[in-house]
Design a protein around this motif. Structure first.
Motif, PDB file in Angstrom:
ATOM      1  N   UNK A  78       2.245 -28.609   9.307  1.00  0.00           N
ATOM      2  CA  UNK A  78       2.975 -29.498  10.145  1.00  0.00           C
ATOM      3  C   UNK A  78       2.089 -29.537  11.643  1.00  0.00           C
ATOM      4  N   UNK A  79       1.570 -28.650  11.947  1.00  0.00           N
ATOM      5  CA  UNK A  79       0.748 -28.762  13.192  1.00  0.00           C
ATOM      6  C   UNK A  79      -0.767 -29.616  13.003  1.00  0.00           C
ATOM      7  N   UNK A  80      -1.037 -29.559  11.551  1.00  0.00           N
ATOM      8  CA  UNK A  80      -2.170 -30.489  11.209  1.00  0.00           C
ATOM      9  C   UNK A  80      -1.658 -31.929  11.392  1.00  0.00           C
ATOM     10  N   UNK A  81      -0.605 -32.146  10.765  1.00  0.00           N
ATOM     11  CA  UNK A  81      -0.107 -33.557  10.446  1.00  0.00           C
ATOM     12  C   UNK A  81       0.350 -33.915  11.931  1.00  0.00           C
ATOM     13  N   UNK A  82       0.683 -33.090  12.924  1.00  0.00           N
ATOM     14  CA  UNK A  82       0.964 -33.365  14.411  1.00  0.00           C
ATOM     15  C   UNK A  82      -0.056 -33.771  15.028  1.00  0.00           C
ATOM     16  N   UNK A  83      -1.303 -33.024  14.877  1.00  0.00           N
ATOM     17  CA  UNK A  83      -2.493 -33.371  15.514  1.00  0.00           C
ATOM     18  C   UNK A  83      -3.152 -34.784  15.221  1.00  0.00           C
ATOM     19  N   UNK A  84      -2.984 -35.058  13.791  1.00  0.00           N
ATOM     20  CA  UNK A  84      -3.645 -36.236  13.323  1.00  0.00           C
ATOM     21  C   UNK A  84      -2.927 -37.419  14.038  1.00  0.00           C
ATOM     22  N   UNK A  85      -1.637 -37.175  14.138  1.00  0.00           N
ATOM     23  CA  UNK A  85      -0.759 -38.317  14.901  1.00  0.00           C
ATOM     24  C   UNK A  85      -1.002 -38.421  16.224  1.00  0.00           C
ATOM     25  N   UNK A  86      -1.241 -37.485  17.027  1.00  0.00           N
ATOM     26  CA  UNK A  86      -1.727 -37.353  18.404  1.00  0.00           C
ATOM     27  C   UNK A  86      -2.847 -37.875  18.624  1.00  0.00           C
ATOM     28  N   UNK A  87      -3.748 -37.863  17.728  1.00  0.00           N
ATOM     29  CA  UNK A  87      -5.027 -38.371  17.896  1.00  0.00           C
ATOM     30  C   UNK A  87      -5.171 -39.638  17.865  1.00  0.00           C
ATOM     31  N   UNK A  88      -4.384 -40.255  16.954  1.00  0.00           N
ATOM     32  CA  UNK A  88      -4.209 -41.798  16.864  1.00  0.00           C
ATOM     33  C   UNK A  88      -3.682 -42.354  18.074  1.00  0.00           C
ATOM     34  N   UNK A  89      -2.720 -41.543  18.675  1.00  0.00           N
ATOM     35  CA  UNK A  89      -1.915 -42.208  19.701  1.00  0.00           C
ATOM     36  C   UNK A  89      -2.792 -42.062  20.996  1.00  0.00           C
ATOM     37  N   UNK A  90      -3.638 -40.916  21.069  1.00  0.00           N
ATOM     38  CA  UNK A  90      -4.390 -40.719  22.423  1.00  0.00           C
ATOM     39  C   UNK A  90      -6.076 -41.186  22.045  1.00  0.00           C
ATOM     40  N   UNK A  91      -6.259 -41.942  21.313  1.00  0.00           N
ATOM     41  CA  UNK A  91      -7.723 -42.354  20.817  1.00  0.00           C
ATOM     42  C   UNK A  91      -8.556 -42.769  21.986  1.00  0.00           C
ATOM     43  N   UNK A  92      -9.798 -41.917  22.373  1.00  0.00           N
ATOM     44  CA  UNK A  92     -10.566 -42.179  23.531  1.00  0.00           C
ATOM     45  C   UNK A  92     -10.251 -41.456  24.605  1.00  0.00           C
ATOM     46  N   UNK A  93      -9.101 -40.617  24.658  1.00  0.00           N
ATOM     47  CA  UNK A  93      -8.774 -39.523  25.599  1.00  0.00           C
ATOM     48  C   UNK A  93      -9.652 -38.222  25.235  1.00  0.00           C
ATOM     49  N   UNK A  94      -9.679 -37.216  26.354  1.00  0.00           N
ATOM     50  CA  UNK A  94     -10.373 -36.173  26.018  1.00  0.00           C
ATOM     51  C   UNK A  94      -9.317 -35.088  24.955  1.00  0.00           C
ATOM     52  N   UNK A  95     -10.171 -34.324  24.318  1.00  0.00           N
ATOM     53  CA  UNK A  95      -9.735 -33.734  23.240  1.00  0.00           C
ATOM     54  C   UNK A  95      -8.523 -32.708  23.823  1.00  0.00           C
TER      55      UNK A  95
END
Length: 832
Positions: A78-95
């Motif tokens: 679930x955390x992996x899925x959440x991380x991928x979604x957040x990475x798409x939402x915050x593309x270009x922002x710091x990790x």
């Protein structure tokens, strides 16, 4: 959380399963790996592990280890899925932005879990402080106050008939004003009409469900043994578990129980009390506006491992209904224990809110599972039931004729027509004195002239409207009033309407699935619907992630694939048959073909009057009684054969000779007397110089679920083979049905499959009886099969492998006596 694990990395089978003992037996490790693998790969498993091999504990450790591992995997996924979604939402922002957001969600999830664990742990610690008091109460015999019907008025049930009137009914989800049933219930509550709603409509918003294991066995007694095994493991301190039972098991309203003469009456009275006005409801069922009472009970019930009796005690202590309290706990429970009948029936599952989807189901003591499924879904009515039910219906219609309109009127008119047709069918059959016959459901409907009635629609109406409950409740009320005024009872069988309702649905079944036996007994016509196809009734379990079917004597395992698990491809059905943990020197297995005088022993039905053979069996038994010290248990095919043998042995004086050596006990026909007989037998084994002899019946109470360990059974004798009656119409139909099924794993089909079923029924019963004698790794016993047919290789192949591999056939009775004497001497020397 992500429920589906299809895309997740498969779990590797662990080396350790948190087994409570340092060194599990090899077969326990094999079984745990097998069960874990079956659950992980979404397969069904049919496993056989002899009684005494720790089967329940291994099932428990393997399944709960998987559940624990899966919870960790699901959280990570679930955390992996959440991380991928957040990475798409915050593309270009710091990790670190994504990391921070993932961490926050993880902390929220873990905080919720931690909060629940801390709440349950606090309750658990508080319970430990009261442990001494609870034990004292548990050991104290409960005194049930006997109440007459007049005491029931204390419950505040209204005396008027209004509570039995039919509610408005619509065939679709919307009433004439376009409102859904759920919306109408909400509007009713706003308008102060909440007292008319059924309980489940008044519950609060459902809690989130968790993945769980449903563990089922035949009886609450067997489930209690399972819960004792659970308490030995580390999981007992962390697992959230709840036992489920019926109202009959868990109702703590003694006034109501005292006034109910049947389970149907108890169910009806309970539902009536839920709908009563405030102040007149059951005192133990919290009102919809005080959900915290049920929630508090739920938390207490989940805080530690409770058995069904413990749950009743908890309900009395907290003054909360344990029946509804346990239902409240299901969604948050990780392990749910319940008897067969609550899990195998669709109506019971729906009533409890049992959700099989992607959960694990474990069926223990499953050797009779197929027969149990068939039995649960079979129903019998007779012409007397029809007379009472039709009379009750007409009385009800007369009383509420002005309240009947729309769908109620249409369906009740159909119900009257169907009952009248069935009654006429019975009368015509009796008048013509027709012979017993087996009909399809469609033939019964056609011969009744009721083929224009939509039976499934009628059954839906009966189930949804609860009209059977209202009719039986109204008739019960009339009966109570008649008794109070000294008049004769107006209805001796007010629950007959429930039987008719159950029978109606069976008539809607496909002809291939079952048959109706029409038979006459003392001027009463009986209609018994016998289910033949268990797979359709079991098909709901296809939704489960995995179904584990386990027992001590399951052979042939292929029966379950061929008759029960037909909804699964063969590659998704795993089987395992374990050997016994008992060392071979602890078992003496002999198949005896000849009696003391050399007469052939073959206890067949057609030879039951062979007095010479009966005498040979008696002489053989007398010799065994002289050799075997302590407990000797003898199984015979039926109660009638037991009476036959006893009459002959009494007449010849042989029975008196056996009594001089051992005190004799007989299996009682009344199961209520079983415990007394067992207690007296155990005392005699322990105190009498030469022990005692117990004569029991294969397939009866003493052949299943009873432990004759150690001195209670140093020798078990089986006389004959308990083949069922070949004249049984139900059995003949079932054999015909099995003969139509396709072959599985190269096993015979056609007529050979029917004959194989006939033999399997007998040998499963024999194997169960034999298994009563060896209960743990240090136990030992002689197993004597007294019938020439047991000496045949084909017959021995049907015995458990741990017996068939060691069975020998002595050439004479003298050699058998020598073998038994040597075995007893050797084992006693080892103990000494």
């Amino acid at each position: 959380m992500v429920n589906s694990n299809d895309a997740m990395v498969p779990l590797a089978t662990p080396d350790s399963f948190s087994f409570p003992y340092d060194l599990p037996y090899e077969i326990q490790t094999i079984l745990m790996r097998h069960v874990y693998s079956a659950i992980e790969s979404r397969c069904a498993a049919v496993v056989e592990s002899p009684t005494g091999t720790g089967k329940s504990l291994t099932l428990l450790c393997s399944s709960l280890t998987w559940l624990e591992d899966d919870a960790t995997r699901s959280k990570n996924a679930a955390m992996d899925v959440l991380r991928k979604e957040l990475e798409r939402e915050h593309e270009g922002e710091p990790r670190w932005v994504v990391d921070q957001e993932v961490k926050r969600h993880l902390e929220e999830y873990e905080a919720n879990e931690k909060q629940m664990k801390e709440r349950l742990e606090a309750i658990r610690l508080e319970k430990e402080k009261k442990q001494a008091e609870m034990k004292r109460r548990a050991n104290f015999a409960r005194k049930r106050q006997k109440l007459d019907n007049s005491d029931l008025k204390g419950e505040g049930l209204p005396d008027d008939d209004e509570r039995f009137a039919p509610d408005d009914y619509a065939d679709n989800l919307f009433d004439d004003d376009g409102l859904s049933a759920e919306t109408r219930a909400l509007m009713d509550s706003i308008n102060g009409n909440a007292s008319r709603r059924r309980w489940h409509l008044a519950e609060q918003e459902e809690e989130p469900d968790v993945r769980k294991i449903y563990f089922t066995s035949r009886t609450h007694s067997q489930l209690s043994q399972f819960q004792n095994e659970l308490r030995k493991t580390k999981f007992a301190q962390s697992i959230r578990t709840i036992p489920l039972g019926s109202r009959q098991n868990l109702c703590i309203n003694d006034k109501v129980k005292a006034g109910c003469r049947s389970v149907d009456m108890l169910n009806d009275r309970c539902l009536d009390l839920q709908k009563a006005d405030k102040g007149k409801r059951c005192e133990f069922l919290p009102a919809p506006d005080e959900p915290e009472r049920l929630e508090d009970f739920r938390d207490h019930a989940l805080s530690q491992v409770y058995g069904i009796d413990d749950l009743e005690d908890l309900g009395r202590e907290m003054k909360v209904c344990p029946y509804y309290g346990s239902r409240k706990a299901i969604r948050q429970a990780q392990l749910v224990t319940l008897p067969y009948n609550l899990l195998l029936q669709k109506q019971a599952r729906e009533s409890f809110g049992i959700n099989l989807d992607d959960n694990v189901v474990i069926v223990d003591e499953a050797h009779n599972l197929i027969d149990t499924v068939l039995s649960i879904h079979s129903v019998e009515i007779n012409s007397v039931h029809l007379t009472f039910a039709r009379g009750a219906l007409m009385t009800y219609l007369k009383r509420f004729k002005n309240r009947l309109k729309g769908a109620n009127a249409v369906h009740l008119k159909q119900l009257v027509a169907l009952m009248s047709s069935l009654a006429a069918f019975c009368t015509d059959w009796l008048d013509k004195k027709l012979p017993d016959r087996m009909l399809t459901a469609a033939e019964v409907v056609q011969q009744c002239g009721a083929d224009q009635i939509n039976l499934r629609d009628l059954d839906k109406y009966l189930t949804t409207s609860k009209i059977a409950q209202k009719i039986s409740g109204y008739m019960e009320n009339l009966e109570e009033k008649a008794q109070q005024t000294g008049k004769d009872s107006r209805s001796a069988k007010i629950s007959a309407i429930h039987r008719i309702q159950a029978f109606i649905l069976t008539l809607a079944n496909a002809s291939k699935d079952g048959r109706v036996l029409v038979s006459t007994n003392k001027e009463t016509l009986h209609l018994r619907y016998q289910l033949l196809n268990p797979s359709d009734a079991f098909a709901a379990f296809k939704a489960a992630r995995s179904v584990i079917i386990a027992g001590g004597t399951m052979a042939p395992l292929s029966d379950f694939a061929q008759q029960l698990l037909t909804f699964l491809p063969s590659e998704r059905i795993k089987t395992l048959s374990c050997s016994h943990v008992v060392p071979q020197p602890h078992i003496l297995a002999r198949a005896l073909a000849l009696g003391p005088s050399g007469y052939r022993l073959e206890f067949k039905y057609e030879q039951r009057n062979d007095l010479k053979m009966l005498d040979e069996y008696g002489a053989a038994l007398l010799n065994c009684a002289n050799i075997v010290s302590k407990g000797l248990v003898v199984f015979v095919p039926s109660y009638s054969s037991l009476e036959l043998l006893l009459q002959r042995w009494d007449k010849t004086g042989l029975l008196g000779k056996v009594k001089q050596r051992k005190e004799i006990f007989l299996e009682p026909k009344d199961s209520n007397d079983t415990e007394h007989v067992l207690r007296e037998y155990a005392i005699a084994v322990a105190e009498k110089p030469h022990g005692a002899l117990l004569l029991a019946v294969v397939g009866a109470k003493l052949s299943e679920g009873i432990n004759f360990q150690d001195d209670l059974c140093r020798c078990v004798v089986v006389i004959g083979i308990p083949y069922p009656s070949s004249q049984s119409p139900e059995l003949r139909e079932r054999m015909r049905y099995v003969s139509t099924l396709p072959s599985v794993n190269g096993l015979p089909s056609g007529d050979a499959a029917g004959k194989r079923l006939y033999s399997n029924l007998a040998f499963r019963a024999v194997n169960q009886s034999i298994g009563r004698s060896i209960r743990h790794i240090n136990d030992w016993s002689a197993i004597i099969l007294m019938d020439a047919r047991y000496a045949q290789a084909a017959t021995q192949a049907r015995l458990p492998s741990w017996i068939s591999e060691n069975v020998a056939s002595p050439a004479s009775f003298g050699l058998l006596v020598k073998d038994i004497a040597g075995f007893m001497k050797t084992r006693k020397a080892v103990i000494a």
